[in-house]
Design a protein around this motif. Structure first.
Motif, PDB file in Angstrom:
ATOM      1  N   ASP A  23       0.832  -1.202   0.000  1.00 47.23           N
ATOM      2  CA  ASP A  23       0.000   0.000   0.000  1.00 47.23           C
ATOM      3  C   ASP A  23       0.865   1.250   0.000  1.00 47.23           C
ATOM      4  O   ASP A  23       0.560   2.232  -0.694  1.00 47.23           O
ATOM      5  N   ARG A  40       0.968   3.989  -2.970  1.00 45.48           N
ATOM      6  CA  ARG A  40       0.646   5.398  -2.723  1.00 45.48           C
ATOM      7  C   ARG A  40       1.717   6.313  -3.301  1.00 45.48           C
ATOM      8  O   ARG A  40       1.421   7.363  -3.882  1.00 45.48           O
ATOM      9  N   GLU A  97       1.356   9.087  -6.238  1.00 41.30           N
ATOM     10  CA  GLU A  97       1.748  10.483  -6.058  1.00 41.30           C
ATOM     11  C   GLU A  97       2.570  10.965  -7.252  1.00 41.30           C
ATOM     12  O   GLU A  97       2.408  12.087  -7.733  1.00 41.30           O
TER      13      GLU A  97
END
Length: 229
Positions: A11, A15, A19
């Motif tokens: 995760d 992420r 980004e």
């Protein structure tokens, strides 16, 4: 390691990749984005691995406070790892200067080419040939604007630098494999590109390797594991 730990690491990786994608959304094609991120991640690995190995060897030889990254000499360690990267071309050195280096794309191209050239006449030459061919730091695919062609690789480098990878052996996931799978599924596929590429998830590889080790005794359990959601 628990499934929860692995999922937490995944995760966090996803992420960070998201980004980077958000920062470049609409500016770089999904297929190219995958190549640039994976190339940057792998270059970071090559640099950190080289520094770790050389520093460890020097420490074992009794050389205290040795840090290859701080050397100015043109020292070659090709025989140790099959490739070498000079200190001024290390990932950390290029990333630290990325915001103000207007020629970053050129420096990256030179760095990638130097890695491949360092393997010439070695057993690892075939492994490194064309290693970064999909990461064209001077391509108009990054931007038609010369200034942006340096800014965008810098943005990717700074984002990849934020990944807390530590010693790659400390992670419970296959960082490169998982990044490849996620980028391919999420961004390259959205760009309508597949290239006939395939990736076997780490869990499936682990189960299959267990079958190979234990031969036929685990066939039914393995089949069930591979079918499990």
């Amino acid at each position: 390691m628990s499934p929860q730990t692995k999922q937490a690491e995944r995760d966090k990786l996803h992420r960070t990749l998201d980004e980077i994608a958000n920062d470049l959304r609409g500016k770089v094609d999904g297929w190219d984005f995958k190549a640039y991120v994976l190339g940057t991640l792998f270059y970071r690995y090559l640099c950190e691995h080289l520094v770790h190995v050389i520093n460890s060897e020097q420490l074992a030889a009794g050389v205290e406070n040795f840090d290859y990254a701080k050397l100015d000499d043109d020292e070659h360690y090709t025989e140790t790892l099959g490739y070498y990267i000079l200190p001024f071309r290390l990932f950390d050195a290029l990333e630290a200067d990325s915001k103000k280096n207007e020629d970053l794309n050129i420096d990256l191209s030179d760095a990638f080419r130097a890695v491949e050239e360092s393997t010439v006449s070695t057993d690892s030459a075939d492994d490194f040939a064309g290693l970064f061919q999909d990461f064209d730091a001077s391509s108009n695919r990054l931007s038609g604007n010369v200034k942006e062609r340096s800014e965008r690789p810098g943005s990717i480098m700074r984002a990849v630098k934020k990944l807390e990878l530590g010693d790659f052996s400390d992670t419970t996931i296959d960082v490169f494999g998982d990044a490849y799978d996620y980028l391919h599924r999420t961004y390259a596929s959205n760009a309508g590109r597949s290239g006939g590429e395939h990736f076997t998830p780490q869990e499936s590889s682990e189960v299959l390797s267990e079958v190979a080790e234990n031969k036929a005794k685990l066939i039914h359990r393995t089949y069930a594991a591979l079918r499990a959601p």
